[in-house]
Design an enzyme around this catalytic site. Structure first.
Site, PDB file in Angstrom:
ATOM      1  CB  ILE A 264      -0.940   0.154   0.923  1.00  0.00           C
ATOM      2  CG1 ILE A 264      -2.068   0.578   1.131  1.00  0.00           C
ATOM      3  CG2 ILE A 264      -0.064   0.212   3.198  1.00  0.00           C
ATOM      4  CD1 ILE A 264      -3.880   0.540  -0.283  1.00  0.00           C
TER       5      ILE A 264
ATOM      6  CD  GLU B 245      -8.181  -5.043   5.602  1.00  0.00           C
ATOM      7  OE1 GLU B 245      -7.777  -6.907   5.326  1.00  0.00           O
ATOM      8  OE2 GLU B 245      -8.740  -5.054   4.754  1.00  0.00           O
TER       9      GLU B 245
ATOM     10  N   GLY C 110      -6.127  -7.252   0.880  1.00  0.00           N
ATOM     11  CA  GLY C 110      -6.006  -6.208   2.405  1.00  0.00           C
ATOM     12  C   GLY C 110      -4.829  -5.071   2.302  1.00  0.00           C
ATOM     13  CD  GLU C 111      -0.732  -4.324   2.465  1.00  0.00           C
ATOM     14  OE1 GLU C 111      -0.533  -3.555   2.084  1.00  0.00           O
ATOM     15  OE2 GLU C 111      -0.070  -5.534   3.718  1.00  0.00           O
ATOM     16  N   GLY C 112      -6.125  -2.556   1.662  1.00  0.00           N
ATOM     17  CA  GLY C 112      -6.869  -0.937   0.314  1.00  0.00           C
ATOM     18  C   GLY C 112      -5.767  -1.126  -0.735  1.00  0.00           C
TER      19      GLY C 112
END
Lengths: 318, 318
Positions: free
Chosen positions: B85, B143, B285-287
């Site tokens: 990210i 997240e 995840g992590e956006g």
């Protein structure tokens, strides 16, 4: 591709701080690009987009909702910076070239004879070959030419079989009556050139366009220079398909940038074993779909080249 | 959204130098964004990505191939700039914030009781609400938290029904035995909280995670400020789904950034009537998926805002 570089890129990918495979298609894209560039990691710094523009003899048969003058008008729009591909090139940080391979000098109407004689065909192939910047680290071929989807449909039908109906769609937006007329024109072209089914480059010469010949030349030049290529939509893929049929493996340096809104494009990608990066219903040409997809390539390389490894970050592996 | 701005953006789209609809999904995205921003045209200049990090009580049940310490280690990796990210935020030109809502202070194990008591749940919702930059012109919630897909599966099963098996997948990469164990944990959570099926926010509190509560708070805050949101993958969408079930229309300011490699995500998008921009098999995840998709939003706005109209370019219409 460079096998050692590819293996090094794969090894690096496996050490990055993420679960194995969690970046999905981005991982394959990064490794593919590194292999062709001959590096273990890298960033997209010199992408090149070339729009080949040309007119089509079949345009006079009413195969497009737009008049043939729009080809030249859009070349003016490219020069003034007003087209979609201008915005996308700027966003990507790409060099954009527009190469006139036949604006105002259309191919012959393929229902009456070969679209190009051999000299003109070779000249267009060569113009495409010469248009590729030897320093480009990603190449995209786009096109502009009223009537081009008719030519691409005819080439696709000659290469893949199945008849005109299977490969003819709405292009820039013909209505139902227009689609019937367009399909009849493509069918007439196929009937006039039975030789096209047996020889992929003859299919391109007899039924294609000058911009399609140039795109094929450019994709071949990129292969010779090991420059990775993102294919654009229906017209670009039809031109590239002629190379693939002439020489198996000719598109190993290519990925399909997107799956076009032109219905037959998906069928062509499937037949070529290509999986598109994007599927956004785009059908503009100009290289626009591949240009958007190139942002994803840039993202893939940013992750692959910039992420820390588990060891570097002190993160426990799975 | 602002109906007048949306109509003006649609009118502008119809005048740009391209066949109607030829930019496909990019056109809808540009008009959606303009409507929520209240402008007839614009560019993506202040995107914000917030990664909410928290630990999960169920992590000790062996639902992930990674140990729970990885949550804190990855927060260190975010701070050092080494995660995916970080690379994607830089490429997008986005502000990146990492908000600790429970690292080292896990939720309760939902097989034994509610994951959060009401005070903690409201605190996490509020932390999410406060994390949204009022000046952001696009918001992405990401997240980090070992065990988060188990929580998301349990919330999804409570919201949509169909049982634990339908909503439990491999997450960060559990093997077949791990998947069976993870599914049993999710099923035990559902059995322990029958109240969750009747009340979406109770589902989030009893079965979700602190980062999921924060994501829901952030998505709600963005709605209140008319900030367009790109949803990320399985965990983010499960958190947003609780809002949608609590209040129909709560996700009108959202688009689904991508369809995750976590199989149940596609089913959840379908149930919510959301069509993903990208489908690249990402499941990090992590956006990260939404961050890649935001490049496509940027491309859509670059075209919509920067292209010439037919009149400006002197191009004949169809």
């Amino acid at each position: 591709p460079d096998r050692a570089a590819r293996a090094a890129a794969e090894a690096r990918n496996s050490r990055l701080t993420k679960p194995p495979g969690a970046l999905g298609r981005l991982e394959e894209i990064a490794v593919w690009w590194c292999g062709w560039r001959g590096v273990a990691r890298g960033a997209l710094e010199r992408p090149q987009i070339v729009v080949f523009a040309a007119d089509h003899g079949v345009a006079r048969r009413g195969v497009s909702p737009f008049p043939a003058e729009v080809t030249a008008q859009m070349v003016g729009n490219f020069a003034a910076g007003g087209a979609a591909i201008n915005q996308l090139s700027r966003l990507l940080g790409a060099r954009l070239d527009v190469v006139d391979v036949g604006v105002g000098r259309p191919t012959a109407d393929f229902t009456e004879g070969p679209a190009m004689d051999e000299a003109r065909f070779l000249q267009a192939l060569g113009a495409g070959w010469d248009a590729v910047d030897p320093d480009a680290d990603l190449f995209i071929a786009g096109e502009m030419g009223i009537g081009a989807t008719s030519a691409a449909s005819a080439v696709a039908a000659a290469l893949f079989g199945g008849g005109a109906e299977a490969w003819t769609g709405r292009g820039a937006g013909v209505d139902d009556a227009g689609l019937r007329a367009k399909t009849a024109v493509v069918a007439a072209g196929l009937a006039a050139h039975p030789e096209a089914a047996a020889d992929p480059l003859e299919a391109l010469r007899r039924l294609g366009g000058l911009e399609m010949a140039a795109m094929a030349g450019a994709v071949a030049a990129a292969r010779a220079r090991r420059t990775p290529v993102l294919l654009d939509g229906f017209i670009c893929t039809a031109a590239a398909a002629a190379l693939a049929h002439a020489s198996p493996g000719a598109l190993e340096h290519c990925r399909a940038g997107h799956r076009s809104g032109e219905a037959a494009h998906g069928r062509m990608l499937d037949a070529l074993g290509l999986e598109a990066v994007l599927d956004l219903g785009m059908r503009l040409g100009e290289g626009s779909g591949a240009a958007v997809a190139a942002l994803t390539v840039k993202a893939a390389l940013a992750c692959h080249g910039g992420m820390a490894t588990f060891a570097e970050a002190g993160v426990s592996g799975g």
